[in-house]
Design a protein around this motif. Structure first.
Motif, PDB file in Angstrom:
ATOM      1  N   THR A  38       0.826  -1.207   0.000  1.00  9.03           N
ATOM      2  CA  THR A  38       0.000   0.000   0.000  1.00  9.03           C
ATOM      3  C   THR A  38       0.856   1.251   0.000  1.00  9.03           C
ATOM      4  O   THR A  38       0.623   2.199  -0.748  1.00  9.03           O
ATOM      5  CB  THR A  38      -0.931   0.010   1.224  1.00  9.03           C
ATOM      6  N   GLU A  39       1.909   1.238   0.877  1.00 12.72           N
ATOM      7  CA  GLU A  39       2.806   2.395   0.944  1.00 12.72           C
ATOM      8  C   GLU A  39       3.523   2.603  -0.385  1.00 12.72           C
ATOM      9  O   GLU A  39       3.686   3.728  -0.856  1.00 12.72           O
ATOM     10  CB  GLU A  39       3.826   2.186   2.068  1.00 12.72           C
ATOM     11  N   SER A  40       3.973   1.475  -0.996  1.00 14.14           N
ATOM     12  CA  SER A  40       4.666   1.575  -2.289  1.00 14.14           C
ATOM     13  C   SER A  40       3.737   2.110  -3.364  1.00 14.14           C
ATOM     14  O   SER A  40       4.114   2.951  -4.180  1.00 14.14           O
ATOM     15  CB  SER A  40       5.198   0.197  -2.686  1.00 14.14           C
ATOM     16  N   ALA A  41       2.501   1.623  -3.347  1.00 18.04           N
ATOM     17  CA  ALA A  41       1.516   2.082  -4.336  1.00 18.04           C
ATOM     18  C   ALA A  41       1.226   3.558  -4.170  1.00 18.04           C
ATOM     19  O   ALA A  41       1.130   4.310  -5.147  1.00 18.04           O
ATOM     20  CB  ALA A  41       0.232   1.270  -4.203  1.00 18.04           C
ATOM     21  N   ASP A  42       1.113   3.993  -2.897  1.00 24.33           N
ATOM     22  CA  ASP A  42       0.861   5.410  -2.629  1.00 24.33           C
ATOM     23  C   ASP A  42       2.008   6.262  -3.141  1.00 24.33           C
ATOM     24  O   ASP A  42       1.809   7.338  -3.712  1.00 24.33           O
ATOM     25  CB  ASP A  42       0.659   5.644  -1.128  1.00 24.33           C
ATOM     26  N   LYS A  43       3.244   5.762  -2.907  1.00 21.43           N
ATOM     27  CA  LYS A  43       4.421   6.512  -3.345  1.00 21.43           C
ATOM     28  C   LYS A  43       4.467   6.613  -4.861  1.00 21.43           C
ATOM     29  O   LYS A  43       4.747   7.671  -5.433  1.00 21.43           O
ATOM     30  CB  LYS A  43       5.695   5.830  -2.831  1.00 21.43           C
ATOM     31  N   ASN A  44       4.187   5.477  -5.527  1.00 19.18           N
ATOM     32  CA  ASN A  44       4.183   5.484  -6.995  1.00 19.18           C
ATOM     33  C   ASN A  44       3.115   6.412  -7.547  1.00 19.18           C
ATOM     34  O   ASN A  44       3.321   7.111  -8.526  1.00 19.18           O
ATOM     35  CB  ASN A  44       3.949   4.069  -7.530  1.00 19.18           C
ATOM     36  N   THR A  45       1.951   6.402  -6.872  1.00 18.96           N
ATOM     37  CA  THR A  45       0.865   7.281  -7.297  1.00 18.96           C
ATOM     38  C   THR A  45       1.275   8.735  -7.178  1.00 18.96           C
ATOM     39  O   THR A  45       1.016   9.556  -8.056  1.00 18.96           O
ATOM     40  CB  THR A  45      -0.390   7.029  -6.440  1.00 18.96           C
ATOM     41  N   GLU A  46       1.976   9.053  -6.075  1.00 16.08           N
ATOM     42  CA  GLU A  46       2.430  10.433  -5.861  1.00 16.08           C
ATOM     43  C   GLU A  46       3.455  10.831  -6.906  1.00 16.08           C
ATOM     44  O   GLU A  46       3.413  11.933  -7.468  1.00 16.08           O
ATOM     45  CB  GLU A  46       3.041  10.556  -4.462  1.00 16.08           C
ATOM     46  N   GLU A  47       4.423   9.907  -7.195  1.00 18.13           N
ATOM     47  CA  GLU A  47       5.447  10.203  -8.192  1.00 18.13           C
ATOM     48  C   GLU A  47       4.820  10.374  -9.569  1.00 18.13           C
ATOM     49  O   GLU A  47       5.184  11.265 -10.330  1.00 18.13           O
ATOM     50  CB  GLU A  47       6.486   9.080  -8.216  1.00 18.13           C
ATOM     51  N   ASN A  48       3.870   9.484  -9.888  1.00 21.77           N
ATOM     52  CA  ASN A  48       3.202   9.592 -11.187  1.00 21.77           C
ATOM     53  C   ASN A  48       2.410  10.879 -11.290  1.00 21.77           C
ATOM     54  O   ASN A  48       2.333  11.497 -12.345  1.00 21.77           O
ATOM     55  CB  ASN A  48       2.265   8.400 -11.398  1.00 21.77           C
ATOM     56  N   SER A  49       1.833  11.290 -10.157  1.00 21.76           N
ATOM     57  CA  SER A  49       1.074  12.539 -10.133  1.00 21.76           C
ATOM     58  C   SER A  49       1.974  13.728 -10.396  1.00 21.76           C
ATOM     59  O   SER A  49       1.657  14.616 -11.175  1.00 21.76           O
ATOM     60  CB  SER A  49       0.367  12.688  -8.782  1.00 21.76           C
ATOM     61  N   ASN A  50       3.174  13.722  -9.724  1.00 25.80           N
ATOM     62  CA  ASN A  50       4.132  14.818  -9.923  1.00 25.80           C
ATOM     63  C   ASN A  50       4.640  14.827 -11.354  1.00 25.80           C
ATOM     64  O   ASN A  50       4.818  15.877 -11.961  1.00 25.80           O
ATOM     65  CB  ASN A  50       5.306  14.664  -8.956  1.00 25.80           C
ATOM     66  N   SER A  51       4.909  13.612 -11.906  1.00 26.04           N
ATOM     67  CA  SER A  51       5.384  13.512 -13.291  1.00 26.04           C
ATOM     68  C   SER A  51       4.336  14.040 -14.253  1.00 26.04           C
ATOM     69  O   SER A  51       4.646  14.757 -15.196  1.00 26.04           O
ATOM     70  CB  SER A  51       5.713  12.050 -13.619  1.00 26.04           C
ATOM     71  N   SER A  52       3.079  13.706 -13.972  1.00 30.44           N
ATOM     72  CA  SER A  52       1.992  14.175 -14.838  1.00 30.44           C
ATOM     73  C   SER A  52       1.875  15.687 -14.787  1.00 30.44           C
ATOM     74  O   SER A  52       1.669  16.343 -15.801  1.00 30.44           O
ATOM     75  CB  SER A  52       0.674  13.529 -14.408  1.00 30.44           C
ATOM     76  N   LYS A  53       2.067  16.224 -13.575  1.00 31.31           N
ATOM     77  CA  LYS A  53       2.000  17.684 -13.442  1.00 31.31           C
ATOM     78  C   LYS A  53       3.084  18.335 -14.266  1.00 31.31           C
ATOM     79  O   LYS A  53       2.872  19.353 -14.922  1.00 31.31           O
ATOM     80  CB  LYS A  53       2.155  18.082 -11.976  1.00 31.31           C
ATOM     81  N   SER A  54       4.324  17.736 -14.230  1.00 30.44           N
ATOM     82  CA  SER A  54       5.440  18.279 -14.994  1.00 30.44           C
ATOM     83  C   SER A  54       5.164  18.192 -16.485  1.00 30.44           C
ATOM     84  O   SER A  54       5.429  19.125 -17.229  1.00 30.44           O
ATOM     85  CB  SER A  54       6.724  17.519 -14.637  1.00 30.44           C
ATOM     86  N   GLU A  55       4.601  17.013 -16.896  1.00 32.09           N
ATOM     87  CA  GLU A  55       4.310  16.830 -18.313  1.00 32.09           C
ATOM     88  C   GLU A  55       3.170  17.733 -18.769  1.00 32.09           C
ATOM     89  O   GLU A  55       3.124  18.170 -19.911  1.00 32.09           O
ATOM     90  CB  GLU A  55       3.967  15.369 -18.571  1.00 32.09           C
ATOM     91  N   ASP A  56       2.237  17.984 -17.863  1.00 34.84           N
ATOM     92  CA  ASP A  56       1.088  18.809 -18.217  1.00 34.84           C
ATOM     93  C   ASP A  56       1.442  20.290 -18.292  1.00 34.84           C
ATOM     94  O   ASP A  56       0.703  21.078 -18.877  1.00 34.84           O
ATOM     95  CB  ASP A  56      -0.036  18.616 -17.190  1.00 34.84           C
ATOM     96  N   MET A  57       2.571  20.683 -17.685  1.00 30.43           N
ATOM     97  CA  MET A  57       2.976  22.090 -17.700  1.00 30.43           C
ATOM     98  C   MET A  57       3.340  22.506 -19.118  1.00 30.43           C
ATOM     99  O   MET A  57       4.114  21.840 -19.802  1.00 30.43           O
ATOM    100  CB  MET A  57       4.186  22.303 -16.781  1.00 30.43           C
TER     101      MET A  57
END
Length: 367
Positions: free
Chosen positions: A36-55
């Motif tokens: 669960t912790e790993s999934a949460d971390k991956n979700t957060e990283e993917n979210s940050n990556s998406s934000k960077s890509e969406d910029m």
């Protein structure tokens, strides 16, 4: 007694089974927690990556240190280094959202120092003047070739020197001195003609005194800008022995290059790309509107002398230097310079090229 032993054995087995079940459940819970912790971390990283890509590029550009600040471009006058001035005058930098200041440079050495130390963000100069300092650690990279041609090796038309082979054991004059761009250009002429530069006597000479030095026998040939030498060729005094401008093995090589401060290029990639886009656009303009571009130089006092001659010189250059053309030229020059220890860096030509050549994925309108 026997019955008692059986009962005790059964009780012990139950206890062991309970303990085992408990251990298994706890390990499963621990594993599930980690997942669960790993999934949460991956979700957060993917979210940050998406934000960077969406910029958008515009939003990313606003975060660069150079955003909204004047860009300083060093300029020391002359025709072949005039493209940035023309780009500013015609609004090509402004079109890219850039505010550009032209900073007067007084010499090649001053140009190298200015871009290397960050006093200016970009300069235009001969590859022969910029490449060696760059390999020696001066803080700059190259992003685009400027134009072909502009210098040649000259001798007296009625003299004994008719080719580079006639110069073995004789002297070549160098207006900007031994070890500088004219020297580097002449060494490449010798190398292409399989003449050892050690068999040539190299002499510093002022451009203004070069023709007289030839006539007095002080030198046997001299490296000159084609613009300076043209009138002496036209009146029958000089002839071209070797040329960056007209010879088949050199005329497709960019003579000058745009050098950016390395830190500026790394910290401001979008700004640098926009600057390069403006330079591609102005090169296309000059190629198709040479007379009008030359007029811009004269109108702003960036060029002087005979206007028609200046137009002829500008027309003799190829302004649409592709990235492939420039990369090949840099590699060829590095190979030549390493052969004669002009470049002493122990890295290979390919390694140096990888460090110094930072082009943008842009093309001219004829590509």
């Amino acid at each position: 007694m026997k019955r008692l032993n059986i009962i005790l054995a059964l009780m012990l087995a139950c206890v062991m089974m309970f303990t085992a079940c408990k251990t298994t459940v706890n390990n499963t819970e621990e594993t599930d927690t980690k997942k669960t912790e790993s999934a949460d971390k991956n979700t957060e990283e993917n979210s940050n990556s998406s934000k960077s890509e969406d910029m958008s590029e515009e939003e990313a550009w606003k975060k660069e240190p150079a955003y909204g600040k004047p860009i300083k471009i060093g300029y020391n006058g002359g025709l072949c280094t005039g493209a940035p001035g023309i780009a500013k005058a015609l609004g090509y930098f402004e079109k890219q959202g850039l505010d550009v200041d032209l900073v007067s440079m007084d010499s090649t050495v001053g140009t190298v120092d200015a871009v290397g130390t960050g006093k200016v963000d970009m300069v235009t100069n001969h590859i022969s003047a910029m490449l060696v300092p760059a390999t020696n650690g001066i803080n700059m990279v190259f992003k685009k070739g400027v134009q072909t041609g502009c210098k040649s090796l000259y001798a007296l038309k009625d003299g004994a020197v008719k080719s580079t082979k006639d110069l073995v054991g004789k002297s070549i004059g160098l207006p900007n001195g031994i070890g500088n761009s004219d020297h580097n250009i002449a060494i490449r002429f010798m190398n292409h003609d399989k003449i050892d530069p050690a068999d040539i006597i190299w002499k510093p000479v002022e451009s203004s005194a070069s023709v007289l030095a030839l006539q007095n026998g002080d030198i046997d040939a001299v490296v000159l800008s084609d613009q300076f030498a043209e009138k002496f060729v036209n009146d029958g005094t000089l002839s071209v022995i070797r040329s960056l401008t007209w010879d088949e093995d050199f005329k497709k090589e960019p003579c000058c290059i745009y050098a950016f401060n390395k830190d500026f290029n790394e910290k401001n990639p979008i700004t640098a790309k926009k600057m390069t886009a403006a330079l591609f656009e102005v090169s296309d303009y000059i190629a198709h509107n040479t007379k009008e571009a030359t007029q811009v130089l004269f109108d702003n006092n960036w060029a002087s002398g005979d206007f028609d001659q200046a137009v002829r010189m500008m027309e003799s250059y190829d302004w649409q230097c592709s990235n492939d053309m420039t990369e090949k030229t840099l590699k060829n020059i590095l190979d030549d310079y390493k052969k004669f220890n002009i470049v002493t860096n122990e890295k290979s030509s390919d390694e140096l090229l990888d460090e110094l050549w930072k082009p943008e994925d842009l093309k001219h309108d004829n590509e």
